[in-house]
Scaffold this active site. Structure first.
Site, short mmCIF file in Angstrom:
data_model
loop_
_atom_site.label_atom_id
_atom_site.label_comp_id
_atom_site.label_asym_id
_atom_site.label_seq_id
_atom_site.Cartn_x
_atom_site.Cartn_y
_atom_site.Cartn_z
N SER A 63 -3.99 0.85 5.71
CA SER A 63 -4.38 0.50 7.09
C SER A 63 -4.19 1.59 8.12
CB SER A 63 -3.61 -0.73 7.54
OG SER A 63 -4.20 -1.85 6.96
N LYS A 66 -7.33 2.52 9.75
CA LYS A 66 -7.97 1.69 10.79
C LYS A 66 -8.01 2.40 12.15
CE LYS A 66 -7.00 -2.50 8.21
NZ LYS A 66 -6.04 -3.55 7.91
N TYR A 188 -14.94 -1.64 3.77
CA TYR A 188 -13.52 -1.83 4.13
C TYR A 188 -12.59 -1.37 2.99
CZ TYR A 188 -9.13 -4.16 5.15
OH TYR A 188 -7.81 -4.41 5.36
N TYR A 240 1.36 -4.84 13.09
CA TYR A 240 1.20 -6.28 12.83
C TYR A 240 2.17 -7.08 13.68
CZ TYR A 240 -0.63 -3.71 8.87
OH TYR A 240 -1.26 -2.79 8.10
N VAL A 258 -0.01 -0.48 4.13
CA VAL A 258 0.79 -1.02 3.03
C VAL A 258 1.01 -0.02 1.89
CG1 VAL A 258 0.27 -3.45 3.53
CG2 VAL A 258 -1.17 -2.18 1.90
N1 GLU Z 1 -6.30 -2.74 2.13
C1 GLU Z 1 -5.17 -3.49 2.57
C2 GLU Z 1 -5.56 -4.95 2.70
O1 GLU Z 1 -6.58 -5.24 3.20
C3 GLU Z 1 -4.71 -2.94 3.88
C4 GLU Z 1 -3.53 -3.66 4.43
C5 GLU Z 1 -2.59 -2.79 5.18
O2 GLU Z 1 -2.40 -1.62 4.89
O3 GLU Z 1 -2.00 -3.32 6.10
O4 GLU Z 1 -4.87 -5.84 2.29
#
Ligand code: GLU
Length: 304
Positions: A63, A66, A188, A240, A258
């Protein structure tokens, strides 16, 4: 301030403490990573670099990407970006579905999975070849052409991506996804799979500390007002439902993934990337959070 001395001292201290948490084992390929990996790299706006540990080893940035996908969409759509994705902290987990019904399919922010899916949809609608253009963009900001997607991670995540599939279809039912959910999910999962080292990540995000301009090529990626807005979203939404905690303890805008990576920005001073794969209960790197908390305390520098 001697950054090298401070990062080494902080690194040694955090290394001596317990390495709590667990790997992101909901993605099978990520559960195979050596949980002892730990790297740090700082790039400063006066063109210096400081690093220690596994700072040149590539990992799955997940993430953290993003931030870059948001910036690409923002460059294409400007303020219209915010018509389809909000800028409010969600206070919920990265993959939560709960707020979408009340918000009629408009994700709270671009850094939770639902928001990042809408951003991917914008990229597909506005680019000829979004995957290649994404890599080109990462290459531009990092001044490095050795950055690639990982087919292994993409396949691994596709096998278990039920929650993201549900999110994408749910948003589509409200009309906030223009393209086919399959295409959006494919982009994604692909961008989440990108592999970069702390060194590459810190260099790639340095323009966010430098008023939107890359240091290596002096290219204006965002204007200073847009840069401020991206940093503001990182500050309020980058972790988050632990975004408040990160602000409270570290005091810098940042974004986690993650894969155990975190980037943080000190506007006008530096960008830093930290990687340690074990995650706390909220999905943020356990050691990464600890390291950054102690680092900004030692440096006595946060944005507040
Ligand atoms: N590709 C991971 C998911 O969609 C990213 C989540 C993350 O890094 O927070 O679950």
């Amino acid at each position: 301030m001697n950054y090298q001395q401070v990062i080494e001292k902080t690194y040694t201290k955090v290394l001596a403490e317990k390495n709590l948490g667990s790997l992101a084992n909901y993605i099978p390929e990520l559960s195979k990573i050596d949980s002892k990996k730990f790297g740090v790299h700082i790039s400063t706006t006066d063109n210096k670099e400081f690093y220690t540990g596994d700072s040149s080893e590539k990992f799955s940035i997940q993430s953290v990407v993003k931030v870059f996908s948001l910036i690409m969409a923002y460059r294409l759509l400007g303020r219209n970006t915010w018509d389809r994705v909000g800028v409010e902290p969600s206070g919920t987990a990265f993959n939560s579905l709960v707020q979408l019904e009340a918000d009629k399919g408009k994700p709270r922010n671009p850094f939770i999975n639902s928001g990042a899916l809408v951003i991917c949809d914008m990229l597909i609608s506005n680019l000829q070849n979004p995957k290649q253009e994404f890599l080109n963009f990462i290459n531009t900001v990092s001044h490095n052409s050795d950055i690639q997607f990982s087919q292994k991670i993409i396949s691994s995540e596709k096998l278990v991506g039920f929650r993201n599939i549900a999110l994408c279809n749910y948003i589509k039912s409200y009309g906030n996804i223009e393209n086919s959910p399959e295409e959006v999910l494919d982009l994604y999962f692909t961008i989440c799979s990108i592999e970069m080292s702390c060194q590459e990540l810190s260099r790639a995000s340095l323009f966010l500390a430098n008023n939107g301009r890359t240091l290596a090529t002096q290219e204006q990626i965002l204007n200073s007002s847009q840069t401020k807005r991206i940093n503001a979203i990182m500050q309020t939404c980058g972790f988050y439902d632990e975004s408040g905690e990160f602000s409270f303890k570290v005091g810098l805008p940042g974004k986690s993934g993650v894969g155990g990576g975190i980037i943080a920005i000190h506007p006008s001073k530096y960008s830093i990337a930290v990687w340690s794969p074990k995650l706390n209960a909220k999905g943020n790197s356990y050691r990464g959070m600890k390291f950054l908390e102690q680092l900004t305390t030692q440096l006595q520098s946060s944005i507040f």
